[in-house]
Design an enzyme around this catalytic site. Structure first.
Site, PDB file in Angstrom:
ATOM      1  N   ASP A  13      -1.378   9.162  84.528  1.00 11.83           N
ATOM      2  CA  ASP A  13      -1.301  10.106  83.405  1.00 11.83           C
ATOM      3  C   ASP A  13      -2.608  10.856  83.174  1.00 11.83           C
ATOM      4  O   ASP A  13      -2.958  11.206  82.053  1.00 11.83           O
ATOM      5  CB  ASP A  13      -0.868   9.382  82.106  1.00 11.83           C
ATOM      6  N   LYS A  16      -2.081  14.754  86.859  1.00 13.86           N
ATOM      7  CA  LYS A  16      -1.905  15.122  88.270  1.00 13.86           C
ATOM      8  C   LYS A  16      -0.848  16.204  88.471  1.00 13.86           C
ATOM      9  O   LYS A  16      -1.014  17.087  89.296  1.00 13.86           O
ATOM     10  CB  LYS A  16      -1.512  13.884  89.100  1.00 13.86           C
ATOM     11  N   ASN A  38       9.101   5.439  88.619  1.00 12.37           N
ATOM     12  CA  ASN A  38       8.153   5.027  87.575  1.00 12.37           C
ATOM     13  C   ASN A  38       7.218   6.181  87.199  1.00 12.37           C
ATOM     14  O   ASN A  38       6.687   6.227  86.104  1.00 12.37           O
ATOM     15  CB  ASN A  38       7.344   3.786  88.011  1.00 12.37           C
ATOM     16  N   GLY A  40       6.199  10.076  86.313  1.00 11.17           N
ATOM     17  CA  GLY A  40       6.811  11.195  85.616  1.00 11.17           C
ATOM     18  C   GLY A  40       5.795  12.306  85.554  1.00 11.17           C
ATOM     19  O   GLY A  40       4.747  12.156  84.947  1.00 11.17           O
ATOM     20  N   HIS A  41       6.058  13.386  86.242  1.00 14.24           N
ATOM     21  CA  HIS A  41       5.153  14.523  86.191  1.00 14.24           C
ATOM     22  C   HIS A  41       5.802  15.615  85.361  1.00 14.24           C
ATOM     23  O   HIS A  41       6.890  16.070  85.691  1.00 14.24           O
ATOM     24  CB  HIS A  41       4.858  15.053  87.596  1.00 14.24           C
ATOM     25  N   THR A 124       7.925   0.075  83.803  1.00 15.98           N
ATOM     26  CA  THR A 124       8.712   1.242  83.392  1.00 15.98           C
ATOM     27  C   THR A 124      10.216   0.966  83.526  1.00 15.98           C
ATOM     28  O   THR A 124      11.028   1.842  83.242  1.00 15.98           O
ATOM     29  CB  THR A 124       8.358   2.466  84.251  1.00 15.98           C
ATOM     30  N   GLN A 222       0.858   7.478  89.851  1.00  9.37           N
ATOM     31  CA  GLN A 222       0.088   6.470  89.112  1.00  9.37           C
ATOM     32  C   GLN A 222      -1.416   6.669  89.350  1.00  9.37           C
ATOM     33  O   GLN A 222      -1.832   7.779  89.621  1.00  9.37           O
ATOM     34  CB  GLN A 222       0.522   5.036  89.489  1.00  9.37           C
ATOM     35  N   THR A 298       9.148   6.937  80.148  1.00  6.89           N
ATOM     36  CA  THR A 298       9.716   5.960  79.214  1.00  6.89           C
ATOM     37  C   THR A 298       9.560   6.374  77.754  1.00  6.89           C
ATOM     38  O   THR A 298      10.140   5.740  76.881  1.00  6.89           O
ATOM     39  CB  THR A 298       9.025   4.588  79.385  1.00  6.89           C
ATOM     40  N   ASP A 330     -10.332  19.492  75.880  1.00  6.67           N
ATOM     41  CA  ASP A 330     -10.133  20.133  74.576  1.00  6.67           C
ATOM     42  C   ASP A 330      -9.605  19.170  73.506  1.00  6.67           C
ATOM     43  O   ASP A 330      -9.769  19.427  72.317  1.00  6.67           O
ATOM     44  CB  ASP A 330      -9.194  21.339  74.717  1.00  6.67           C
TER      45      ASP A 330
HETATM   46  P1  IMP Z   1       6.095  -0.414  87.322  1.00  8.78           P
HETATM   47  O1  IMP Z   1       5.424   0.501  88.287  1.00  8.78           O
HETATM   48  O2  IMP Z   1       7.266   0.203  86.629  1.00  8.78           O
HETATM   49  O3  IMP Z   1       6.439  -1.737  87.941  1.00  8.78           O
HETATM   50  O4  IMP Z   1       5.066  -0.749  86.155  1.00  8.78           O
HETATM   51  C1  IMP Z   1       3.882  -1.511  86.366  1.00  8.78           C
HETATM   52  C2  IMP Z   1       2.752  -1.018  85.484  1.00  8.78           C
HETATM   53  O5  IMP Z   1       2.365   0.282  85.911  1.00  8.78           O
HETATM   54  C3  IMP Z   1       3.112  -0.875  84.015  1.00  8.78           C
HETATM   55  O6  IMP Z   1       1.954  -1.170  83.243  1.00  8.78           O
HETATM   56  C4  IMP Z   1       3.458   0.595  83.871  1.00  8.78           C
HETATM   57  O7  IMP Z   1       3.277   1.062  82.569  1.00  8.78           O
HETATM   58  C5  IMP Z   1       2.482   1.218  84.837  1.00  8.78           C
HETATM   59  N1  IMP Z   1       2.957   2.509  85.408  1.00  8.78           N
HETATM   60  C6  IMP Z   1       3.859   2.663  86.396  1.00  8.78           C
HETATM   61  N2  IMP Z   1       4.036   3.961  86.682  1.00  8.78           N
HETATM   62  C7  IMP Z   1       3.218   4.650  85.868  1.00  8.78           C
HETATM   63  C8  IMP Z   1       2.923   6.039  85.715  1.00  8.78           C
HETATM   64  O8  IMP Z   1       3.462   6.913  86.394  1.00  8.78           O
HETATM   65  N3  IMP Z   1       1.991   6.364  84.784  1.00  8.78           N
HETATM   66  C9  IMP Z   1       1.370   5.427  84.033  1.00  8.78           C
HETATM   67  N4  IMP Z   1       1.600   4.117  84.140  1.00  8.78           N
HETATM   68  C10 IMP Z   1       2.518   3.719  85.057  1.00  8.78           C
HETATM   69 MG    MG Z   2       2.899  10.044  84.320  1.00 10.66          MG
END
Ligand code: IMP
Ligand code: MG
Length: 344
Positions: A13, A16, A38, A40-41, A124, A222, A298, A330
């Site tokens: 987050d 990217k 997992n 989300g862009h 997620t 991630q 999420t 900002d």
């Molecule tokens: P998982 O990838 O869903 O198994 O989650 C494992 C950990 O990675 C958790 O703490 C999630 O919140 C975090 N996580 C997974 N994907 C993202 C993402 O795209 N952005 C931020 N945190 C993520």
């Molecule tokens: Mg994200």
């Protein structure tokens, strides 16, 4: 133009999606090399909001997009994502989207298992951990298996039955009701998606990628500290989010001319696990509100804190980062005092 890779320097987050969208313009092919739904862009282009989970955001610019090896892709969700983009008048076809035959298939039983077992990590709930667990134990399905219906059916049946056995273990350990999965439902959903997905499967993404050598953009999902091997394990995701993952994800050795690390002017983390510079107080709440720190996948509120440069330094070392893109400066505009974490 050269080959570029973009990697998050903290827990994801960092922005990217936005940077990749800008860089996509200057590159011929965009490769997603890790993770799956997992991620989300969120990209706002020409005033329209697009939320991408499994497809590289380069699709918005009609560039060749590759979903690489080492990814965990839910075929049913992917079909939906493709459909949604087409509804938004984005061109998506096998001409501009290729999925590696080695990509891992995430199925309904992975999601069910993630829901039952992922609470301690705060996942997620997109079935990521169970998909990679199957991969590592060599019991999983990959996209290539979609070509062989008999094998597919047998494996999905076996895996559904096994999952039901494991789900039973969690029955009295979680606060919600766990129902056994129905194989025919799981399989029917997959069969529907299969028809739509087969034309997108590429049996040699390495060649496809090398064709565009010199104008490649690798898009990390991630962030470095969520890397399964090099991040804050066990509070991590299950793929390799770092540069090593890119070589596996692409399946060929790429020389990167630019290794860009994404850093946000403050640090956030979704889910559980250590976060040394976290501000679990008014400051954190303010950053969260001003920065709109709620997950694209999420909707969860992100934990917020001051910029963690100690972790960023680690990320530079792991990935060989040569340039930093700093986002959301900002958001700090009205802060009287800006703190930076320099060590622990
Ligand atoms: P998982 O990838 O869903 O198994 O989650 C494992 C950990 O990675 C958790 O703490 C999630 O919140 C975090 N996580 C997974 N994907 C993202 C993402 O795209 N952005 C931020 N945190 C993520
Ligand atoms: Mg994200």
């Amino acid at each position: 133009m050269g080959n570029t890779i973009v990697i998050g320097m903290h827990w994801g987050d960092e922005g990217k999606g936005k940077l990749v969208d800008i860089l996509a313009e200057e590159h011929d092919a965009i490769v997603r090399f890790n993770g799956g739904g997992n991620a989300g862009h969120t990209v706002v282009a020409d005033g329209i909001k697009y939320v991408l989970h499994q497809i590289p955001s380069g699709i918005l610019r009609n560039k060749l997009c590759v979903i690489g090896n080492q990814t965990a892709v839910d075929a049913v969700e992917l079909v939906k994502e493709i459909g949604d983009l087409i509804k938004q008048e984005i061109h998506v076809s096998p001409e501009n989207l290729a999925i590696s035959h080695l990509a891992n298939l995430t199925l309904g039983y992975h999601n069910a298992l993630d829901r039952a077992s992922g609470g301690e990590i705060g996942t997620t709930v997109r079935g990521i951990g169970p998909t990679y667990a199957d991969r590592k134990s060599r019991g999983g399905l990959i996209f290539n298996d979609l070509f062989d219906i008999d094998k597919l059916k047998k494996k999905v049946q076996e895996n559904t039955e096994f999952t039901n056995y494991v789900l039973n273990y969690y029955k009295d350990k979680v606060s919600f009701e766990i129902k056994p999965l129905d194989f025919s439902e799981v399989f029917a959903g997959l069969l529907n998606a299969r028809e739509r997905i087969l034309p997108f499967i590429c049996k040699d993404i390495g060649s496809l990628i090398l064709k565009h050598d010199g104008s490649l953009l690798f898009e990390g999902a991630q962030g470095t500290l969520l890397d399964n091997d090099l991040g804050s394990y066990p509070f991590a995701t299950s793929s390799n989010t770092t540069i090593g993952g890119a070589y596996v994800g692409g399946g060929v050795k790429i020389n990167f001319d630019r290794i860009i690390g994404l850093l946000k002017a403050y640090t956030t983390r979704v889910g559980k696990g250590p976060f040394p510079s976290e501000q679990d107080n008014e400051t954190g709440a303010r950053l969260q509100e001003r920065g709109g720190e709620f997950g694209a996948t999420t909707g969860r509120a992100r934990r917020c804190g001051w910029l963690d440069l100690f972790a960023a330094k680690y990320s530079v070392r792991v990935n060989g980062i040569g340039e930093i893109s700093l986002s959301k400066l900002d958001i700090l505009d009205e802060e009287e005092e800006i703190k930076i974490c320099s060590g622990y």
